[in-house]
Design an enzyme around this catalytic site. Structure first.
Site, short mmCIF file in Angstrom:
data_model
loop_
_atom_site.label_atom_id
_atom_site.label_comp_id
_atom_site.label_asym_id
_atom_site.label_seq_id
_atom_site.Cartn_x
_atom_site.Cartn_y
_atom_site.Cartn_z
N SER A 129 0.88 -1.18 0.00
CA SER A 129 0.00 0.00 0.00
C SER A 129 0.91 1.22 0.00
O SER A 129 2.10 1.11 0.33
CB SER A 129 -0.84 -0.02 1.29
OG SER A 129 -1.47 1.21 1.51
N TYR A 148 -2.01 -1.95 10.52
CA TYR A 148 -2.05 -2.00 9.05
C TYR A 148 -0.75 -1.45 8.47
O TYR A 148 -0.14 -2.05 7.59
CB TYR A 148 -3.25 -1.20 8.54
CG TYR A 148 -3.50 -1.30 7.05
CD1 TYR A 148 -4.21 -2.37 6.51
CD2 TYR A 148 -3.04 -0.31 6.17
CE1 TYR A 148 -4.46 -2.45 5.14
CE2 TYR A 148 -3.28 -0.39 4.80
CZ TYR A 148 -4.00 -1.46 4.29
OH TYR A 148 -4.24 -1.54 2.93
#
Ligand SMILES: NC(=O)c1ccc[n+]([C@@H]2O[C@H](COP(=O)([O-])OP(=O)(O)OC[C@H]3O[C@@H](n4cnc5c(N)ncnc54)[C@H](O)[C@@H]3O)[C@@H](O)[C@H]2O)c1
Length: 288
Positions: free
Chosen positions: A157, A170
């Site tokens: 990401s 995350y």
């Protein structure tokens, strides 16, 4: 882009979103495809995950391209389930050439790290980092045994390169994916197997597209989807691009897996409308 005829791609989190786009794009270009997804929810994740029906829908879309598809329920935290899905893929489709380790969750708990629950931490790291390692662990022995090289794409990401408030597990997991990718590229290069990381920015899928996601992105408690789409313009540099469509990272994942990328290994490929080039929030929203 290359034709994938004779190749088999294994895609985790293939029940919907980017994983489905990736699966169908491989099929469009001639590959047979295996997709796995969890098929149930995770208690610490405040939005629904893909269902068995979603997975079946992906299978139908792959088959509509005239390709074969193996679709299995498997939690990427469960090595036995992954091993058995990869074994079924090789038994039914004859081989496996490509892994896209795409499954992921986002807990949206809005907690600073000192208030993050043990469960949220364990689930995020378990799915987003350990799940990538387990997927590679399931596929690597088959690629090595086949002796014809191969490709792995690990989905990280933009948060694999940046910090983000209230997202410690995350962000840690997605940074970890990049370290895992670099190590895998070194260990597997000797077998002609390439390993790269994909870094999408905010993409229009169900991981974000709910009230909590709209409110967090826009800073408005009662935000609408329009508020969320509008707010995302400050994250990008390309005009009229805030949230990117799932087809954008999907095409990049397929390119990384293709012969055109045969000399590409060990890289992080952002697909982010320029987000990572910004020094911070864009004072000149990229629209109009
Ligand atoms: N959408 C974004 O803004 C964005 C941005 C950057 C990175 N990503 C990453 O892209 C990947 C794909 O996400 P998406 O945007 O398509 O969202 P999504 O929620 O639509 O898709 C994620 C898929 O992973 C599956 N999944 C979750 N936990 C699983 C598990 N334990 N085992 C097997 N499958 C599991 C879900 O059921 C779902 O089908 C994820 O790794 C995500 O972290 C997404």
């Amino acid at each position: 882009m290359s034709n994938f005829e004779g190749k088999v791609a294994f895609v985790t989190g293939g029940g919907r979103g980017q994983g489905r786009e990736i699966a169908v794009e491989f099929a469009r270009r001639g590959a047979d495809v295996a997709v796995v997804d969890i098929g149930t929810d995770i208690a610490s994740v405040p939005y629904p995950l893909a269902t068995q029906d979603d997975l079946e829908e992906t299978k139908s879309l792959v088959e509509a391209q005239g390709r074969r598809c193996v679709a299995r329920i498997a939690d990427v935290r469960d090595q036995q389930a992954l091993d058995s899905a990869v074994d079924a893929t090789v038994a039914e489709l004859g081989r496996v050439d490509i892994l896209v380790a795409n499954a992921g969750i986002y807990d949206w708990s809005s907690s600073p790290l000192w208030e993050t629950s043990d469960q949220a931490w364990t689930d995020q790291i378990g799915v987003c980092l350990e799940g990538v390692w387990r997927s590679a662990k399931a596929v690597a022995p088959h690629l090595i045994r086949q002796g014809e090289g191969g490709s792995m794409v690990f989905t990280s990401s933009n948060l694999g390169r940046e910090g983000a408030q209230f997202s410690a597990p995350y962000v840690a997991a997605k940074h970890g994916v990049i370290g895992l990718m670099r190590t895998a590229a070194l260990e597997l290069g000797v077998y002609g197997i390439r390993v790269n990381a994909l870094l999408p920015s905010t993409t229009d899928t169900k991981i974000n597209d709910h009230q909590t996601g709209w409110s967090r992105a826009s800073g408005k408690p009662d935000a609408t989807r329009e508020d969320y789409l509008e707010a995302l313009h400050v994250w990008t540099v390309l005009r009229n691009t805030g949230v990117i469509p799932a087809s954008a990272p999907a095409l990049a994942a397929v390119w990384l897996s293709s012969d055109e990328a045969r000399y590409v290994t060990g890289i992080e490929l952002p697909v982010d409308a320029g987000h990572l080039t910004l020094p911070g929030y864009n004072p000149w929203p990229a629209r109009g």
